[in-house]
Design an enzyme around this catalytic site. Sequence first.
Site, PDB file in Angstrom:
ATOM      1  N   GLY A  91       0.788  -1.233   0.000  1.00 42.60           N
ATOM      2  CA  GLY A  91       0.000   0.000   0.000  1.00 42.60           C
ATOM      3  C   GLY A  91       0.815   1.275   0.000  1.00 42.60           C
ATOM      4  N   VAL A  94       3.645   6.625  -2.231  1.00 46.25           N
ATOM      5  CA  VAL A  94       4.771   7.530  -2.513  1.00 46.25           C
ATOM      6  C   VAL A  94       6.053   6.765  -2.197  1.00 46.25           C
ATOM      7  CG1 VAL A  94       5.893   9.704  -1.936  1.00 46.25           C
ATOM      8  CG2 VAL A  94       3.389   9.586  -1.985  1.00 46.25           C
ATOM      9  N   HIS A  98       8.804   6.952   4.351  1.00 45.59           N
ATOM     10  CA  HIS A  98       8.190   7.828   5.354  1.00 45.59           C
ATOM     11  C   HIS A  98       7.438   7.005   6.388  1.00 45.59           C
ATOM     12  CE1 HIS A  98       5.307   7.270   2.064  1.00 45.59           C
ATOM     13  NE2 HIS A  98       4.353   7.362   2.982  1.00 45.59           N
ATOM     14  N   HIS A 100       4.146   7.256   8.954  1.00 49.05           N
ATOM     15  CA  HIS A 100       2.910   7.992   9.256  1.00 49.05           C
ATOM     16  C   HIS A 100       2.712   8.071  10.777  1.00 49.05           C
ATOM     17  CE1 HIS A 100       0.840   7.664   5.215  1.00 49.05           C
ATOM     18  NE2 HIS A 100       1.731   6.699   5.079  1.00 49.05           N
TER      19      HIS A 100
END
Length: 146
Positions: A91, A94, A98, A100
């Site tokens: 999933g 981008v 990173h 979340h």
Amino acid sequence: MHCIFCDLIAGAAEVSVCYEDATAIAFMDIQPVNNGHVLVATRDHYASLADVPEEVAMHLFGVALKLAPVVRKITGAQGLNIVVNSGAAAGQDVLHYHVHVIPRYRGDGFDIQLPFPGSAVPDRTVLDATAARIIAATRDPVGPRA
Ligand code: AMP
Ligand code: ZN
């Protein structure tokens, strides 16, 4: 390949930065699950967790841990998810690494549903066998990372 996060880190796209240091930059998700949803990204481009040097990955998690109680405090969130999607199959949309930090409220409708309702409970022998394979692979000095 074009990377929107590299653009915004370079100042070439709009961004609302909430934390930065030499290695990490944190900014507000453009389409937050809830207000206060923060992304902690590497300043340098690494596609996914598998590509990030271990010390950089540890640093990013440290930044996420530092920001988590702050986000919770300023939003009044009842809980938080700290999530990494690593790889398109998992999933990740981008492909610039990173973490979340997602403020959560009871009944907000977002869900990372675990246990997954579509999965069965395997036999203990299967769980034991998989655990043994992980132990062996972890001991392997040239074993894989994420
Ligand atoms: P992931 O699926 O884990 O790769 O998450 C990508 C996240 O990046 C999503 O939550 C998007 O809303 C967010 N996003 C995409 N473009 C931007 C942007 N320009 N600025 C801030 N957040 C973004
Ligand atoms: Zn990038």
